[in-house]
Scaffold this motif. Structure first.
Motif, PDB file in Angstrom:
ATOM      1  N   UNK A  68       0.811  -1.215   0.000  1.00  0.00           N
ATOM      2  CA  UNK A  68       0.000   0.000   0.000  1.00  0.00           C
ATOM      3  C   UNK A  68       0.840   1.259   0.000  1.00  0.00           C
ATOM      4  N   UNK A  69       1.912   1.275   0.800  1.00  0.00           N
ATOM      5  CA  UNK A  69       2.757   2.465   0.873  1.00  0.00           C
ATOM      6  C   UNK A  69       3.476   2.713  -0.454  1.00  0.00           C
ATOM      7  N   UNK A  70       4.045   1.660  -1.030  1.00  0.00           N
ATOM      8  CA  UNK A  70       4.801   1.820  -2.280  1.00  0.00           C
ATOM      9  C   UNK A  70       3.881   2.229  -3.427  1.00  0.00           C
ATOM     10  N   UNK A  71       2.738   1.563  -3.544  1.00  0.00           N
ATOM     11  CA  UNK A  71       1.834   1.861  -4.660  1.00  0.00           C
ATOM     12  C   UNK A  71       1.147   3.214  -4.485  1.00  0.00           C
ATOM     13  N   UNK A  72       0.896   3.632  -3.235  1.00  0.00           N
ATOM     14  CA  UNK A  72       0.305   4.956  -3.022  1.00  0.00           C
ATOM     15  C   UNK A  72       1.278   6.052  -3.461  1.00  0.00           C
ATOM     16  N   UNK A  73       2.537   5.911  -3.088  1.00  0.00           N
ATOM     17  CA  UNK A  73       3.546   6.884  -3.528  1.00  0.00           C
ATOM     18  C   UNK A  73       3.634   6.893  -5.049  1.00  0.00           C
ATOM     19  N   UNK A  86      -1.605  17.084 -18.341  1.00  0.00           N
ATOM     20  CA  UNK A  86      -2.887  16.964 -19.033  1.00  0.00           C
ATOM     21  C   UNK A  86      -4.065  17.530 -18.232  1.00  0.00           C
ATOM     22  N   UNK A  87      -3.782  18.200 -17.110  1.00  0.00           N
ATOM     23  CA  UNK A  87      -4.841  18.742 -16.258  1.00  0.00           C
ATOM     24  C   UNK A  87      -5.837  17.658 -15.820  1.00  0.00           C
ATOM     25  N   UNK A  88      -5.331  16.455 -15.607  1.00  0.00           N
ATOM     26  CA  UNK A  88      -6.193  15.358 -15.159  1.00  0.00           C
ATOM     27  C   UNK A  88      -6.548  15.540 -13.689  1.00  0.00           C
ATOM     28  N   UNK A  89      -7.712  15.050 -13.306  1.00  0.00           N
ATOM     29  CA  UNK A  89      -8.173  15.163 -11.930  1.00  0.00           C
ATOM     30  C   UNK A  89      -7.562  14.045 -11.088  1.00  0.00           C
ATOM     31  N   UNK A  90      -6.917  14.416  -9.978  1.00  0.00           N
ATOM     32  CA  UNK A  90      -6.135  13.476  -9.188  1.00  0.00           C
ATOM     33  C   UNK A  90      -6.997  12.386  -8.563  1.00  0.00           C
ATOM     34  N   UNK A  91      -8.299  12.648  -8.365  1.00  0.00           N
ATOM     35  CA  UNK A  91      -9.135  11.652  -7.715  1.00  0.00           C
ATOM     36  C   UNK A  91      -9.265  10.371  -8.538  1.00  0.00           C
ATOM     37  N   UNK A  92      -9.126  10.463  -9.864  1.00  0.00           N
ATOM     38  CA  UNK A  92      -9.178   9.253 -10.685  1.00  0.00           C
ATOM     39  C   UNK A  92      -7.976   8.355 -10.395  1.00  0.00           C
ATOM     40  N   UNK A  93      -6.821   8.963 -10.179  1.00  0.00           N
ATOM     41  CA  UNK A  93      -5.645   8.176  -9.826  1.00  0.00           C
ATOM     42  C   UNK A  93      -5.768   7.555  -8.448  1.00  0.00           C
ATOM     43  N   UNK A  94      -6.343   8.304  -7.492  1.00  0.00           N
ATOM     44  CA  UNK A  94      -6.502   7.775  -6.139  1.00  0.00           C
ATOM     45  C   UNK A  94      -7.517   6.633  -6.101  1.00  0.00           C
TER      46      UNK A  94
END
Length: 231
Positions: A68-73, A86-94
């Protein structure tokens, strides 16, 4: 693009974690045997339950938290790059990180339980014996199904497969175009269906059954580990 990039990156790291757990479980259970110090370690003022529980936690929970720690970083870095470029919204990555981490973590629990059982049964080369056993079972089942037309289910496919099966309930692109929606509406609709489909694939009856089977395998491994001869 951000969602898929984080999902794929997390899955790749998760695959490495799953492979490492196979060797980790064998070392945790059989390391004392290989170094001829089992009697010394089991003579310490700690109950067998605490010893076995701590080893299982180190094998599974430790791997899950590290993953979890490695993949979250990694997901935050990718999300930051996509946001800047690309001005992408960070919530999609989270969301992609959270879903994939849960998927891999649940699968890691299942794999660890199988490895735990074989490591308790075989003090040497338990991983090789496990792979050979599943290979023989899979070949035998395929031969019987082909020869007699049976429908014997694959235990390996049950334990490892189907976790990321996504419900195919999304609308076709041409239907969306016919309804007058633009390209952005199409993308948003597809993303919503993809995300909700993954949540449904994670939390379902099959996953609950897999976790129940993994609990039985783990308890079986503990039972065997407690009663095998110390060296």
């Amino acid at each position: 693009g951000l969602y898929m990039a984080v999902l794929v990156a997390t899955m790749v790291i998760g695959l490495v974690s799953l492979i490492s757990v196979i060797g980790l479980a064998d070392n945790v259970l059989n390391g004392d045997f290989k170094h001829r110090c089992e009697i010394l370690h089991f003579s310490q003022p700690a109950s067998f339950g605490k010893i076995a529980f701590s080893k299982y936690l180190f094998t599974t929970l430790g791997a899950i938290l590290l993953l979890g720690a490695v993949t979250l970083f990694n997901g935050l870095v990718i999300s930051g790059l996509f946001g800047v470029l690309f001005q992408a919204q960070i919530q999609f990555g989270l969301v992609a990180w959270l879903q994939t981490w849960i998927v891999v973590s649940l699968q890691l629990i299942v794999v660890a339980s199988v490895v735990w059982l074989f490591a308790a049964l075989f003090k040497q080369r338990s991983a090789q014996v496990m792979m050979l056993t599943f290979l023989v079972i899979e070949v035998s089942i395929n031969l019987l199904n082909r020869a007699y037309g049976w429908q014997i289910p694959s235990p390996l496919r049950f334990l490892l497969g189907g976790t990321l099966h996504i419900n195919q309930s999304t609308m076709a692109a041409q239907d969306l175009a016919a309804s007058g929606k633009d390209a952005m509406s199409l993308i948003i609709s597809q993303m919503d269906n993809l995300i909700s489909g993954l949540w449904q694939a994670i939390f379902n009856l099959k996953m609950l059954l897999k976790l129940a089977v993994s609990a039985v395998l783990t308890l079986g491994g503990v039972f065997i580990y407690k009663r095998r001869e110390l060296v």
